[in-house]
Motif scaffolding. Structure first.
Motif, PDB file in Angstrom:
ATOM      1  N   GLY A 154       0.787  -1.229   0.000  1.00  8.45           N
ATOM      2  CA  GLY A 154       0.000   0.000   0.000  1.00  8.45           C
ATOM      3  C   GLY A 154       0.811   1.265   0.000  1.00  8.45           C
ATOM      4  N   ILE A 155       1.968   1.263  -0.670  1.00  2.52           N
ATOM      5  CA  ILE A 155       2.885   2.401  -0.660  1.00  2.52           C
ATOM      6  C   ILE A 155       3.128   2.876  -2.094  1.00  2.52           C
ATOM      7  CG2 ILE A 155       5.215   3.208  -0.074  1.00  2.52           C
ATOM      8  CD1 ILE A 155       3.597   2.575   2.383  1.00  2.52           C
ATOM      9  N   ILE A 156       3.159   4.192  -2.291  1.00  2.00           N
ATOM     10  CA  ILE A 156       3.704   4.741  -3.534  1.00  2.00           C
ATOM     11  C   ILE A 156       4.785   5.759  -3.184  1.00  2.00           C
ATOM     12  CG2 ILE A 156       1.524   4.455  -4.798  1.00  2.00           C
ATOM     13  CD1 ILE A 156       1.298   7.571  -4.747  1.00  2.00           C
ATOM     14  N   HIS A 157       5.729   5.908  -4.091  1.00  2.00           N
ATOM     15  CA  HIS A 157       6.653   7.041  -4.060  1.00  2.00           C
ATOM     16  C   HIS A 157       6.042   8.092  -4.979  1.00  2.00           C
ATOM     17  CE1 HIS A 157      10.566   9.236  -4.312  1.00  2.00           C
ATOM     18  NE2 HIS A 157      10.081   9.549  -5.515  1.00  2.00           N
ATOM     19  N   PHE A 158       5.850   9.309  -4.452  1.00  3.05           N
ATOM     20  CA  PHE A 158       5.199  10.381  -5.209  1.00  3.05           C
ATOM     21  C   PHE A 158       6.104  11.600  -5.216  1.00  3.05           C
ATOM     22  CE2 PHE A 158       2.136  14.033  -5.176  1.00  3.05           C
ATOM     23  CZ  PHE A 158       1.798  13.942  -6.519  1.00  3.05           C
ATOM     24  N   GLU A 159       6.289  12.203  -6.389  1.00  4.32           N
ATOM     25  CA  GLU A 159       7.317  13.220  -6.566  1.00  4.32           C
ATOM     26  C   GLU A 159       6.824  14.286  -7.535  1.00  4.32           C
ATOM     27  OE1 GLU A 159      12.025  13.107  -8.017  1.00  4.32           O
ATOM     28  OE2 GLU A 159      11.033  11.323  -7.224  1.00  4.32           O
ATOM     29  N   ILE A 160       7.227  15.546  -7.317  1.00 11.79           N
ATOM     30  CA  ILE A 160       6.904  16.653  -8.217  1.00 11.79           C
ATOM     31  C   ILE A 160       8.185  17.408  -8.519  1.00 11.79           C
ATOM     32  CG2 ILE A 160       5.655  18.832  -8.470  1.00 11.79           C
ATOM     33  CD1 ILE A 160       3.473  17.676  -6.697  1.00 11.79           C
ATOM     34  N   ILE A 161       8.487  17.607  -9.814  1.00 10.61           N
ATOM     35  CA  ILE A 161       9.764  18.186 -10.231  1.00 10.61           C
ATOM     36  C   ILE A 161       9.547  19.209 -11.346  1.00 10.61           C
ATOM     37  CG2 ILE A 161      11.061  16.110  -9.596  1.00 10.61           C
ATOM     38  CD1 ILE A 161      11.144  15.394 -12.596  1.00 10.61           C
ATOM     39  N   CYS A 162      10.549  20.079 -11.523  1.00  8.82           N
ATOM     40  CA  CYS A 162      10.545  21.014 -12.652  1.00  8.82           C
ATOM     41  C   CYS A 162      11.970  21.504 -12.881  1.00  8.82           C
ATOM     42  CB  CYS A 162       9.603  22.192 -12.401  1.00  8.82           C
ATOM     43  SG  CYS A 162      10.204  23.391 -11.191  1.00  8.82           S
ATOM     44  N   ASP A 163      12.158  22.254 -13.973  1.00  5.87           N
ATOM     45  CA  ASP A 163      13.477  22.809 -14.272  1.00  5.87           C
ATOM     46  C   ASP A 163      13.555  24.262 -13.826  1.00  5.87           C
ATOM     47  OD1 ASP A 163      12.014  24.226 -16.147  1.00  5.87           O
ATOM     48  OD2 ASP A 163      12.753  23.092 -17.863  1.00  5.87           O
ATOM     49  N   ASP A 164      14.715  24.906 -14.087  1.00  5.29           N
ATOM     50  CA  ASP A 164      14.950  26.272 -13.620  1.00  5.29           C
ATOM     51  C   ASP A 164      13.899  27.244 -14.136  1.00  5.29           C
ATOM     52  OD1 ASP A 164      17.199  25.249 -12.447  1.00  5.29           O
ATOM     53  OD2 ASP A 164      18.626  26.538 -13.497  1.00  5.29           O
ATOM     54  N   GLU A 165      13.669  27.233 -15.461  1.00  6.29           N
ATOM     55  CA  GLU A 165      12.751  28.194 -16.062  1.00  6.29           C
ATOM     56  C   GLU A 165      11.350  28.048 -15.487  1.00  6.29           C
ATOM     57  OE1 GLU A 165      10.818  31.078 -18.025  1.00  6.29           O
ATOM     58  OE2 GLU A 165      12.987  30.821 -17.783  1.00  6.29           O
ATOM     59  N   ASN A 166      10.905  26.834 -15.318  1.00  3.78           N
ATOM     60  CA  ASN A 166       9.547  26.644 -14.820  1.00  3.78           C
ATOM     61  C   ASN A 166       9.436  26.874 -13.317  1.00  3.78           C
ATOM     62  OD1 ASN A 166       7.643  25.725 -17.080  1.00  3.78           O
ATOM     63  ND2 ASN A 166       9.553  24.634 -17.500  1.00  3.78           N
ATOM     64  N   HIS A 460       8.294  19.614  -2.103  1.00  5.79           N
ATOM     65  CA  HIS A 460       7.570  18.766  -1.163  1.00  5.79           C
ATOM     66  C   HIS A 460       6.170  18.573  -1.745  1.00  5.79           C
ATOM     67  CE1 HIS A 460       5.463  17.355   2.383  1.00  5.79           C
ATOM     68  NE2 HIS A 460       6.619  17.230   3.028  1.00  5.79           N
ATOM     69  N   PRO A 461       5.765  17.350  -2.044  1.00  5.79           N
ATOM     70  CA  PRO A 461       4.491  17.160  -2.754  1.00  5.79           C
ATOM     71  C   PRO A 461       3.280  17.717  -2.025  1.00  5.79           C
ATOM     72  CG  PRO A 461       5.819  15.165  -2.875  1.00  5.79           C
ATOM     73  CD  PRO A 461       6.504  16.076  -1.906  1.00  5.79           C
ATOM     74  N   ARG A 462       3.243  17.557  -0.717  1.00  5.40           N
ATOM     75  CA  ARG A 462       2.097  18.079   0.033  1.00  5.40           C
ATOM     76  C   ARG A 462       2.068  19.603  -0.055  1.00  5.40           C
ATOM     77  NH1 ARG A 462      -0.913  17.736   4.980  1.00  5.40           N
ATOM     78  NH2 ARG A 462      -1.885  19.790   5.128  1.00  5.40           N
ATOM     79  N   LYS A 463       3.217  20.241   0.122  1.00  2.00           N
ATOM     80  CA  LYS A 463       3.279  21.705   0.088  1.00  2.00           C
ATOM     81  C   LYS A 463       2.892  22.226  -1.293  1.00  2.00           C
ATOM     82  CE  LYS A 463       5.142  25.773   1.731  1.00  2.00           C
ATOM     83  NZ  LYS A 463       4.988  26.422   3.039  1.00  2.00           N
ATOM     84  N   PHE A 464       3.369  21.571  -2.329  1.00  2.00           N
ATOM     85  CA  PHE A 464       3.065  22.000  -3.697  1.00  2.00           C
ATOM     86  C   PHE A 464       1.559  21.957  -3.937  1.00  2.00           C
ATOM     87  CE2 PHE A 464       2.450  21.408  -8.234  1.00  2.00           C
ATOM     88  CZ  PHE A 464       3.384  22.255  -8.806  1.00  2.00           C
ATOM     89  N   ILE A 465       0.931  20.864  -3.570  1.00  2.00           N
ATOM     90  CA  ILE A 465      -0.511  20.714  -3.801  1.00  2.00           C
ATOM     91  C   ILE A 465      -1.300  21.684  -2.930  1.00  2.00           C
ATOM     92  CG2 ILE A 465      -2.432  19.113  -3.492  1.00  2.00           C
ATOM     93  CD1 ILE A 465      -0.514  16.903  -4.480  1.00  2.00           C
ATOM     94  N   GLU A 466      -0.930  21.785  -1.674  1.00  2.00           N
ATOM     95  CA  GLU A 466      -1.597  22.732  -0.778  1.00  2.00           C
ATOM     96  C   GLU A 466      -1.488  24.157  -1.314  1.00  2.00           C
ATOM     97  OE1 GLU A 466      -0.484  24.611   3.554  1.00  2.00           O
ATOM     98  OE2 GLU A 466      -0.178  22.468   3.276  1.00  2.00           O
ATOM     99  N   HIS A 467      -0.304  24.507  -1.818  1.00  2.00           N
ATOM    100  CA  HIS A 467      -0.034  25.856  -2.310  1.00  2.00           C
ATOM    101  C   HIS A 467      -0.884  26.176  -3.536  1.00  2.00           C
ATOM    102  CE1 HIS A 467       2.360  29.438  -3.126  1.00  2.00           C
ATOM    103  NE2 HIS A 467       2.582  29.020  -4.357  1.00  2.00           N
TER     104      HIS A 467
END
Length: 726
Positions: A154-166, A460-467
């Motif tokens: 019942g585990i996933i690794h979840f990640e959010i990424i981008c480059d400098d410009e974005n 941080h995935p939670r912070k990104f989504i909350e934001h």
């Protein structure tokens, strides 16, 4: 950007946003962001899939609209896992989906701010066949099921990424703290509004007059502080921050401050008028001053030093400050300010995956001896104050998933450890090949070819989504799902739409509608669903900005008639307009009905409503009428307006008039702000009835608002797109 967590449990009654996200994104004790217990960089979070019905775990879902950039079906778990690369320390599923998200978060004038980021879902033990490379995928679409990580289910690794410009597009910068030498960005403005107060800011024990820029018995603030104002469900919360992220005293609550913005702006105008001031600011500009602390719309603030008084916590107790005084700079959550706990960190020059930053390592060193054991790291990572810091970290370091650099990035494990000089390292040299084989089996970077460098930014995935759940800006594709092409009647496109396509109609108004919704705090999914649902009926999804225009155009005696050039003519057979002539909606003269017929997104109707909106925009002197039109004991003749078509020939006026009525006009016509009518997070007949009544009144013959079934259908459709329910 419309965004949601990767798991979507049903909301509990009266559940706060924080509580909901805590349940939707429950972190496992292992796999925390941004570092592991061994002090290696970890680009995402390990999330525990919540339980659903029948004791099954909820599926992982797309967090936002996007395109499938990479998909890998999971390896079937063999009977003997010990010899398999994925069996290291227990079976780990390798099913993987990467989604490329193109979205929009704001606009400066007509130039929209777009951004690209990626979401990564790993350790899936199943991936739906419909999740195919290159396919468009919508928010909330099911991707697959959480699998095993080192034998734990019942585990996933979840990640959010981008480059400098974005990163610059998403948070306005790509290094360091927010520059507070000037005010922040104006393209993206959402969430909490912030004000930087210089040390010389004067604090007064009582509020000065609303039109006065200074008061008496003031004292200097004494230190640089930041004041935040946030609105939620009608109230405003006023918080004072220091630059070190701590808050000063308790936040102050202004009850009903959101619902009173229009009235409070009117009080400031009245204060200017009582002094016979040579210049009186436009109420629309003062409204924005109170809402944003600055002017983002087309109506200038004149005088530009119109005061904005608020009571705030200060080092000496509560006091009144002018948030529009000289030297006060303005920002919002969209600027990701450091006092709101955003920290940009970089650690990639050495090319490995070891965290070398003292700011992170010192947080985890319990006894300050420079040696961080796994037990110390695990204990500290579980502390709330450490997690609060880690949530705000946006870090640039090499991805974990680049197969060709595994040995380079992780060889330090064989040289370092809590007691590497006298005892064991993190990993014995002879055990490294097995670790490397396992790690490489999970890697996908070279296969995915995402078009982003292996060293990039991680959120941080939670912070990104909350934001970004505070953003509420609809992209082209998101609005097209709310107002789909197939919902535009052919007749409407040929007449009201004057031959335009659904997309061209939407794009004429989309950016402006986003800006207006932001202005009038139509910024939560439930409010947006009602707003766009009502707009679908009132203006036929932006296609009908003038009531009855199709009938004018179809009149055979006036084939070339252009209603917005000569819009006062009453065509034969249209006596329904005469219904409004006898003291209805302020219409008091022959021809008022068609002259002041419905215009704009919410079909503003009647001489009285036109006059009030004209006054709001400072196009009309309010001294020309003083009493409500519905009070027969006080005769009132709302002034004639020679150019009512100005409301519909300007795209901004079309939408802003609808936003004004939603928040202010309804209140001035014996209703509170329509936002205050939206009391639940569900869209049912009762809630749509209440909103429809505030907009359209009650038809005496039916006992309900006109078009109620259509309004329910349209609002529920918008809710299916905007709300979190799958």
């Amino acid at each position: 950007m419309i965004i949601s967590p990767p798991f979507l449990p049903a909301r509990n009654a009266n559940e706060t946003e924080d509580a909901y996200l805590d349940r939707a994104m429950t972190a496992a004790a292992h796999g925390r962001y941004p570092v592991s217990n061994l002090l290696g960089w970890h680009g995402g979070m390990h999330l525990i899939a919540p339980s659903g019905n029948n004791n099954t775990r909820l599926p992982a879902r797309a967090i936002a609209d996007g395109t499938v950039a990479y998909v890998r079906q999971p390896t079937a778990m063999p009977a003997d896992t010990n010899s398999h690369a994925l069996g290291y320390k227990g079976w780990t599923d390798d099913g993987c989906v990467v989604i490329r998200h193109y979205t929009a978060i704001g606009a400066a004038d007509a130039a929209e701010t777009t951004a690209r980021f990626f979401s990564i879902y790993l350790h899936l033990n199943s991936v739906l066949p419909a999740v195919r490379l290159g396919e468009l995928i919508h928010r909330k679409a099911e991707l697959g099921r959480a699998g095993m990580f080192e034998g734990e289910a019942g585990i996933i690794h979840f990640e959010i990424i981008c480059d400098d410009e974005n990163l610059r597009r998403l948070i306005g910068r790509s290094s360091g703290d927010l520059d507070t030498g000037s005010s922040g960005r104006t393209d993206a403005v959402f969430g909490e509004m912030y004000f930087k107060l210089p040390t010389s800011t004067q604090v007064y024990p009582a509020r000065p007059a609303l039109h006065q820029t200074t008061g008496v018995s003031g004292a200097a603030l004494g230190e640089e502080l930041f004041v935040g104002i946030s609105y939620r469900r009608g109230n405003a919360s006023v918080t004072t921050y220091r630059s070190n992220t701590t808050t000063l005293g308790d936040a102050l609550t202004e009850v009903d401050a959101e619902y009173n913005l229009y009235q409070n702006a009117g009080q400031i105008i009245a204060a200017y008028r009582t002094t016979n001031a040579a210049t009186v600011p436009a109420r629309s500009a003062v409204y924005e001053l109170l809402r944003f602390g600055r002017i983002l719309g087309p109506d200038a603030l004149n005088p530009d030093n119109t005061p904005h008084w608020r009571q705030i916590p200060t080092p000496a107790g509560q006091g009144w400050v002018n948030l529009n005084a000289t030297g006060v700079n303005k920002y919002s959550d969209a600027d990701a300010p450091h006092w709101a706990k955003w920290f940009l960190l970089q650690d990639y020059q050495d090319g490995d995956s070891r965290c070398s930053l003292d700011v992170v390592r010192n947080l985890l060193d319990v006894n300050d001896d420079g040696i961080i054991t796994e037990a110390e790291a695990q204990a500290r990572m579980g502390r709330e104050e450490v997690q609060q810091f880690m949530r705000g970290v946006v870090a640039k370091f090499p991805t974990e998933w680049h197969r060709g650099s595994v040995a380079t990035r992780w060889s330090w494990l064989t040289r370092e450890g809590p007691n590497a000089t006298t005892g064991p390292t993190h990993l014995a040299q002879e055990d490294f090949p097995e670790f490397q084989r396992h790690t490489e089996a999970l890697c996908f970077w070279e296969d995915a070819n995402l078009g982003i460098e292996p060293t990039h930014w991680h959120f941080h995935p939670r912070k990104f989504i909350e934001h970004f759940r505070k953003c509420g800006w609809l992209s082209r594709d998101e609005l097209a799902r709310i107002y789909p092409d197939a919902s535009y009647p052919v007749t409407a496109l040929a007449t009201e739409g004057r031959g335009r396509t659904p997309e061209s109609i939407r794009e004429t108004y989309r950016v402006i509608t986003n800006q207006v919704a932001r202005k009038y705090l139509i910024d939560s999914p439930i409010r947006m669903a009602h707003f766009y649902g009502q707009g679908a009926v009132e203006s036929m999804m932006f296609a009908l900005m003038v009531e009855g225009s199709a009938d004018f155009n179809r009149n055979p005696r006036h084939a070339s008639f252009q209603p917005e050039t000569n819009g006062y003519y009453v065509p034969a057979g249209r006596n329904d307009y005469l219904y409004y002539l006898e003291n209805r909606l302020g219409n008091i003269e022959a021809g008022d009905g068609p002259k002041y017929r419905g215009r704009g997104m919410k079909q503003l109707t009647g001489r009285e409503n036109y006059s009030k909106y004209w006054v709001y925009r400072d196009w009309l002197d309010p001294a020309t009428f003083t009493s409500p039109w519905w009070n027969p004991s006080r005769p009132n003749r709302a002034p004639a307006i020679d150019t009512p078509q100005d409301l519909s020939i300007s795209a901004y006026n079309c939408i802003d008039a609808g936003g004004w009525y939603w928040d202010a006009g309804a209140a001035s016509n014996r209703f509170r702000s329509i936002n205050s009518v939206i009391a639940t997070d569900t869209i049912d007949r009762t809630s749509v009835f209440a909103v429809s009544r505030a907009i359209n009144g009650i038809n005496r013959a039916t006992g309900e608002p006109n078009g109620l079934p259509q309004r329910i259908t349209a609002s529920q459709h918008a809710g299916r797109i905007l709300l979190d329910a799958p």
